[in-house]
Write a protein that holds these residues in place. Structure first.
Motif, PDB file in Angstrom:
ATOM      1  N   ASN A   1       2.252  10.477  -4.967  1.00 47.29           N
ATOM      2  CA  ASN A   1       1.098  11.201  -4.441  1.00 47.29           C
ATOM      3  C   ASN A   1       1.523  12.070  -3.256  1.00 47.29           C
ATOM      4  O   ASN A   1       2.568  11.835  -2.656  1.00 47.29           O
ATOM      5  CB  ASN A   1       0.013  10.216  -3.988  1.00 47.29           C
ATOM      6  CG  ASN A   1      -0.578   9.463  -5.152  1.00 47.29           C
ATOM      7  OD1 ASN A   1      -0.792  10.007  -6.217  1.00 47.29           O
ATOM      8  ND2 ASN A   1      -0.832   8.181  -4.949  1.00 47.29           N
TER       9      ASN A   1
ATOM     10  N   VAL B   1       0.841  -1.203   0.000  1.00 43.68           N
ATOM     11  CA  VAL B   1       0.000   0.000   0.000  1.00 43.68           C
ATOM     12  C   VAL B   1       0.873   1.249   0.000  1.00 43.68           C
ATOM     13  O   VAL B   1       0.603   2.217  -0.722  1.00 43.68           O
ATOM     14  CB  VAL B   1      -0.971  -0.009   1.209  1.00 43.68           C
ATOM     15  CG1 VAL B   1      -1.638   1.342   1.386  1.00 43.68           C
ATOM     16  CG2 VAL B   1      -2.021  -1.088   1.032  1.00 43.68           C
ATOM     17  N   SER B   2       1.932   1.226   0.787  1.00 41.57           N
ATOM     18  CA  SER B   2       2.842   2.367   0.831  1.00 41.57           C
ATOM     19  C   SER B   2       3.507   2.583  -0.521  1.00 41.57           C
ATOM     20  O   SER B   2       3.654   3.716  -0.984  1.00 41.57           O
ATOM     21  CB  SER B   2       3.891   2.143   1.920  1.00 41.57           C
ATOM     22  OG  SER B   2       4.725   3.258   2.035  1.00 41.57           O
TER      23      SER B   2
ATOM     24  N   PHE C   1       2.003  13.339   0.450  1.00 34.71           N
ATOM     25  CA  PHE C   1       2.273  12.518   1.631  1.00 34.71           C
ATOM     26  C   PHE C   1       2.186  13.378   2.893  1.00 34.71           C
ATOM     27  O   PHE C   1       2.995  14.281   3.073  1.00 34.71           O
ATOM     28  CB  PHE C   1       3.678  11.905   1.512  1.00 34.71           C
ATOM     29  CG  PHE C   1       3.991  10.857   2.539  1.00 34.71           C
ATOM     30  CD1 PHE C   1       3.545   9.571   2.389  1.00 34.71           C
ATOM     31  CD2 PHE C   1       4.735  11.176   3.663  1.00 34.71           C
ATOM     32  CE1 PHE C   1       3.842   8.594   3.327  1.00 34.71           C
ATOM     33  CE2 PHE C   1       5.041  10.219   4.609  1.00 34.71           C
ATOM     34  CZ  PHE C   1       4.588   8.916   4.439  1.00 34.71           C
TER      35      PHE C   1
ATOM     36  N   VAL D   1       7.975   8.428   0.972  1.00 36.74           N
ATOM     37  CA  VAL D   1       7.340   7.144   0.643  1.00 36.74           C
ATOM     38  C   VAL D   1       8.398   6.066   0.465  1.00 36.74           C
ATOM     39  O   VAL D   1       8.231   4.934   0.944  1.00 36.74           O
ATOM     40  CB  VAL D   1       6.456   7.274  -0.623  1.00 36.74           C
ATOM     41  CG1 VAL D   1       6.027   5.909  -1.127  1.00 36.74           C
ATOM     42  CG2 VAL D   1       5.246   8.125  -0.338  1.00 36.74           C
TER      43      VAL D   1
ATOM     44  N   THR E   1       2.322   1.898  -3.433  1.00 36.00           N
ATOM     45  CA  THR E   1       1.365   2.416  -4.419  1.00 36.00           C
ATOM     46  C   THR E   1       1.094   3.902  -4.237  1.00 36.00           C
ATOM     47  O   THR E   1       0.504   4.515  -5.128  1.00 36.00           O
ATOM     48  CB  THR E   1       0.030   1.651  -4.367  1.00 36.00           C
ATOM     49  OG1 THR E   1      -0.560   1.808  -3.083  1.00 36.00           O
ATOM     50  CG2 THR E   1       0.228   0.180  -4.693  1.00 36.00           C
ATOM     51  N   THR E   2       1.495   4.483  -3.132  1.00 40.20           N
ATOM     52  CA  THR E   2       1.283   5.914  -2.922  1.00 40.20           C
ATOM     53  C   THR E   2       2.446   6.741  -3.463  1.00 40.20           C
ATOM     54  O   THR E   2       2.447   7.964  -3.313  1.00 40.20           O
ATOM     55  CB  THR E   2       1.089   6.241  -1.430  1.00 40.20           C
ATOM     56  OG1 THR E   2       2.287   5.923  -0.713  1.00 40.20           O
ATOM     57  CG2 THR E   2      -0.097   5.500  -0.846  1.00 40.20           C
TER      58      THR E   2
END
Length: 147
Positions: free
Chosen positions: A35, A28-29, A37, A53, A31-32
């Motif tokens: 983006n 999940v981390s 943060f 990230v 995939t960010t």
């Protein structure tokens, strides 16, 4: 049916689930990446967000591998990481305004759902931390290095 030696040490189910959870957190981390943060009351974008990230991904990967290797130092790192994430969530809730978050994301956010989701995440981490704290005996490898 598979027969195993009685002396063979089986990995406890709780440890398998914990490893799976931290692998999921790593994914999940990852995939960010790219983006915005939120970190300690400020929303980072661009290169600083990517660096944060990346660091978070490396840390989660280390936690996953440490759980799989049952390292004692990972037990301490898990507690520290979870408590830091709880503190970060509380700080972000208090210092990042809803308007700033809406501006960065580009969509409207319901304030109650934002608050409830953050509180639920912090409580889940707190319960997870309690589980980890009570199961220190799972982490039997006193080695300092993963490899």
């Amino acid at each position: 049916m598979i027969n195993a030696d009685e002396n063979e040490i089986h990995r406890p189910l709780g440890l398998n689930l914990l490893a799976g959870l931290y692998l999921f957190i790593f994914l999940v981390s990852a995939t960010t990446f790219g983006n915005p943060f939120p970190f300690l009351g400020k929303i980072y974008v661009g290169t600083p967000a990517k660096v944060l990230v990346f660091i978070d991904c490396l840390f989660c990967l280390y936690l996953f591998l440490g759980i799989m290797k049952r390292q004692t130092i990972t037990w301490y790192l898990l507690l520290g990481y979870n408590l830091f994430e709880i503190v970060n969530t509380v700080i972000n809730m208090n210092f990042i305004s809803q308007e700033e978050l809406e501006r960065v994301i580009g969509t409207r956010i319901h304030p109650d759902s934002l608050r409830v989701n953050n509180i639920a995440a912090a409580l889940a981490l707190l319960l997870l931390t309690q589980f980890i704290y009570r199961h220190k005996h799972y982490f039997t490898n006193r080695g300092k290095y993963l490899f």
